[in-house]
Write a protein that holds these residues in place. Sequence first.
Motif, PDB file in Angstrom:
ATOM      1  N   PRO A   1      -1.554  -3.933   9.068  1.00 25.38           N
ATOM      2  CA  PRO A   1      -1.706  -4.206  10.938  1.00 25.38           C
ATOM      3  C   PRO A   1      -3.230  -3.399  11.178  1.00 25.38           C
ATOM      4  O   PRO A   1      -3.909  -4.165  11.836  1.00 25.38           O
ATOM      5  CB  PRO A   1      -0.604  -3.514  11.254  1.00 25.38           C
ATOM      6  CG  PRO A   1       0.481  -3.262  10.143  1.00 25.38           C
ATOM      7  CD  PRO A   1      -0.399  -3.210   8.857  1.00 25.38           C
ATOM      8  N   GLY A   2      -3.316  -2.147  10.920  1.00 21.90           N
ATOM      9  CA  GLY A   2      -4.366  -1.490  11.360  1.00 21.90           C
ATOM     10  C   GLY A   2      -5.054  -1.901  12.660  1.00 21.90           C
ATOM     11  O   GLY A   2      -4.387  -1.809  13.743  1.00 21.90           O
TER      12      GLY A   2
ATOM     13  N   LEU B   1      -3.486  -5.676  14.731  1.00 22.35           N
ATOM     14  CA  LEU B   1      -2.249  -5.776  15.070  1.00 22.35           C
ATOM     15  C   LEU B   1      -2.092  -6.483  16.613  1.00 22.35           C
ATOM     16  O   LEU B   1      -1.596  -7.693  16.748  1.00 22.35           O
ATOM     17  CB  LEU B   1      -1.290  -4.567  15.227  1.00 22.35           C
ATOM     18  CG  LEU B   1       0.220  -5.070  15.658  1.00 22.35           C
ATOM     19  CD1 LEU B   1       0.865  -5.739  14.701  1.00 22.35           C
ATOM     20  CD2 LEU B   1       1.020  -3.895  16.085  1.00 22.35           C
ATOM     21  N   ALA B   2      -2.971  -5.884  17.366  1.00 22.84           N
ATOM     22  CA  ALA B   2      -3.013  -6.249  18.940  1.00 22.84           C
ATOM     23  C   ALA B   2      -3.705  -7.805  18.851  1.00 22.84           C
ATOM     24  O   ALA B   2      -2.822  -8.575  19.517  1.00 22.84           O
ATOM     25  CB  ALA B   2      -3.847  -5.398  19.784  1.00 22.84           C
ATOM     26  N   ALA B   3      -4.703  -8.113  18.062  1.00 19.07           N
ATOM     27  CA  ALA B   3      -5.418  -9.513  18.180  1.00 19.07           C
ATOM     28  C   ALA B   3      -4.041 -10.428  17.482  1.00 19.07           C
ATOM     29  O   ALA B   3      -4.143 -11.345  18.164  1.00 19.07           O
ATOM     30  CB  ALA B   3      -6.512  -9.624  17.684  1.00 19.07           C
ATOM     31  N   ARG B   4      -3.673 -10.107  16.425  1.00 17.64           N
ATOM     32  CA  ARG B   4      -2.569 -10.986  15.963  1.00 17.64           C
ATOM     33  C   ARG B   4      -1.509 -11.146  16.916  1.00 17.64           C
ATOM     34  O   ARG B   4      -1.308 -12.397  16.914  1.00 17.64           O
ATOM     35  CB  ARG B   4      -2.152 -10.523  14.625  1.00 17.64           C
ATOM     36  CG  ARG B   4      -3.335 -10.579  13.391  1.00 17.64           C
ATOM     37  CD  ARG B   4      -2.620  -9.758  12.199  1.00 17.64           C
ATOM     38  NE  ARG B   4      -3.620  -9.901  11.050  1.00 17.64           N
ATOM     39  CZ  ARG B   4      -3.614  -9.085  10.029  1.00 17.64           C
ATOM     40  NH1 ARG B   4      -3.069  -7.988   9.961  1.00 17.64           N
ATOM     41  NH2 ARG B   4      -4.486  -9.236   9.206  1.00 17.64           N
TER      42      ARG B   4
ATOM     43  N   PRO C   1      -3.623   1.042  15.370  1.00 20.19           N
ATOM     44  CA  PRO C   1      -3.525   1.871  14.376  1.00 20.19           C
ATOM     45  C   PRO C   1      -2.971   3.286  14.690  1.00 20.19           C
ATOM     46  O   PRO C   1      -2.425   4.223  13.850  1.00 20.19           O
ATOM     47  CB  PRO C   1      -5.005   2.226  13.659  1.00 20.19           C
ATOM     48  CG  PRO C   1      -5.518   1.634  15.024  1.00 20.19           C
ATOM     49  CD  PRO C   1      -4.950   0.847  15.663  1.00 20.19           C
ATOM     50  N   LEU C   2      -2.838   3.629  16.124  1.00 20.41           N
ATOM     51  CA  LEU C   2      -2.357   5.141  16.469  1.00 20.41           C
ATOM     52  C   LEU C   2      -1.107   5.696  15.543  1.00 20.41           C
ATOM     53  O   LEU C   2      -0.962   6.321  14.743  1.00 20.41           O
ATOM     54  CB  LEU C   2      -2.301   5.185  17.847  1.00 20.41           C
ATOM     55  CG  LEU C   2      -2.193   6.548  18.268  1.00 20.41           C
ATOM     56  CD1 LEU C   2      -3.275   7.496  17.854  1.00 20.41           C
ATOM     57  CD2 LEU C   2      -1.855   7.008  19.790  1.00 20.41           C
TER      58      LEU C   2
ATOM     59  N   GLN D   1     -15.536  -6.723  16.605  1.00 18.44           N
ATOM     60  CA  GLN D   1     -15.002  -5.787  17.460  1.00 18.44           C
ATOM     61  C   GLN D   1     -13.417  -5.996  18.096  1.00 18.44           C
ATOM     62  O   GLN D   1     -13.296  -6.757  18.640  1.00 18.44           O
ATOM     63  CB  GLN D   1     -15.934  -5.465  18.597  1.00 18.44           C
ATOM     64  CG  GLN D   1     -17.256  -4.741  18.237  1.00 18.44           C
ATOM     65  CD  GLN D   1     -17.154  -3.749  17.331  1.00 18.44           C
ATOM     66  OE1 GLN D   1     -16.366  -2.731  17.313  1.00 18.44           O
ATOM     67  NE2 GLN D   1     -18.096  -3.952  16.401  1.00 18.44           N
ATOM     68  N   SER D   2     -12.587  -5.221  17.535  1.00 23.98           N
ATOM     69  CA  SER D   2     -11.260  -5.544  17.406  1.00 23.98           C
ATOM     70  C   SER D   2     -10.594  -5.663  18.885  1.00 23.98           C
ATOM     71  O   SER D   2      -9.904  -6.443  19.166  1.00 23.98           O
ATOM     72  CB  SER D   2     -10.149  -4.611  16.630  1.00 23.98           C
ATOM     73  OG  SER D   2     -10.457  -3.131  17.034  1.00 23.98           O
TER      74      SER D   2
END
Length: 236
Positions: free
Chosen positions: A14-15, A18-21, A190-191, A84-85
């Motif tokens: 995910p790293g 995840l947010a974009a996916r 990632p946090l 840039q994620s």
Amino acid sequence: MSPQVPTLHYFRFPGRALAARVALFNALGTEGWKDERHSLPRFKKDQQQQLHQDSERLNDGEKGNFVTSNLPQLNLPCGLKVTQSHAIARYAGKLDGQGANAPFHVRGLYPQIAKDALLVDEAVAIVDQILLLTPKDDDKETRLRKRELYRQTGFLRKGLEILEGRISDSGGPFLLGEQLTVADLYVRSPLCDVFETGQFEGVAAEYLHEFPCVQRCGAAVLDHPLVQAYKKAYKT
Ligand SMILES: N[C@@H](CCC(=O)N[C@@H](CS)C(=O)NCC(=O)O)C(=O)O
């Protein structure tokens, strides 16, 4: 030829993606975008080779598949390749209303209200800054010593304190209260992931217990129906 749908390139974890996916899945379902997953070791090797080839044929105008030696990268059908994620996650979060066939359509993954968007941007930047400022010295002793300071009084603590206060102020479980946004997805991954999977060398997973709102936010993300539907479709 460019594919007819946006293609997200990232690794098999995910790293930073995840947010974009999740946002792309929310807006476009499983058919409206391509989730291209790469092996990190192979990607690194390919990038090294590419670097070597580029230095051999300077100025011949050829370009590799990737804009930088980092992922994620979003390739749009028009040919645009974007890095840039956070930019990608925000873009995907703004695709609200375009995925009529998406199984779970959550509105406001990236908020329209300026103040809400400000808070989302701040939270995403804090997560990014925490990762960027983490000491990465080659010498282990130096690295661990600096990480201890980073944990006690450095930006790791400062950043987590800000996030904790923001989530607490909203009443939680998310940054903006009940509304899931891309910021919460960043808090998850990632946090929270780096702590919970023991990847944050020099800082124990228990450190996160000092920030209960952040921890609760990370857990609530996993329980959210959109994320559950995403996990059913993509596993990670
Ligand atoms: N600021 C960039 C950072 C991207 C980044 O650091 N990506 C890492 C994975 S999370 C990467 O591609 N690493 C490749 C490598 O280690 O060779 C973003 O947020 O997209």
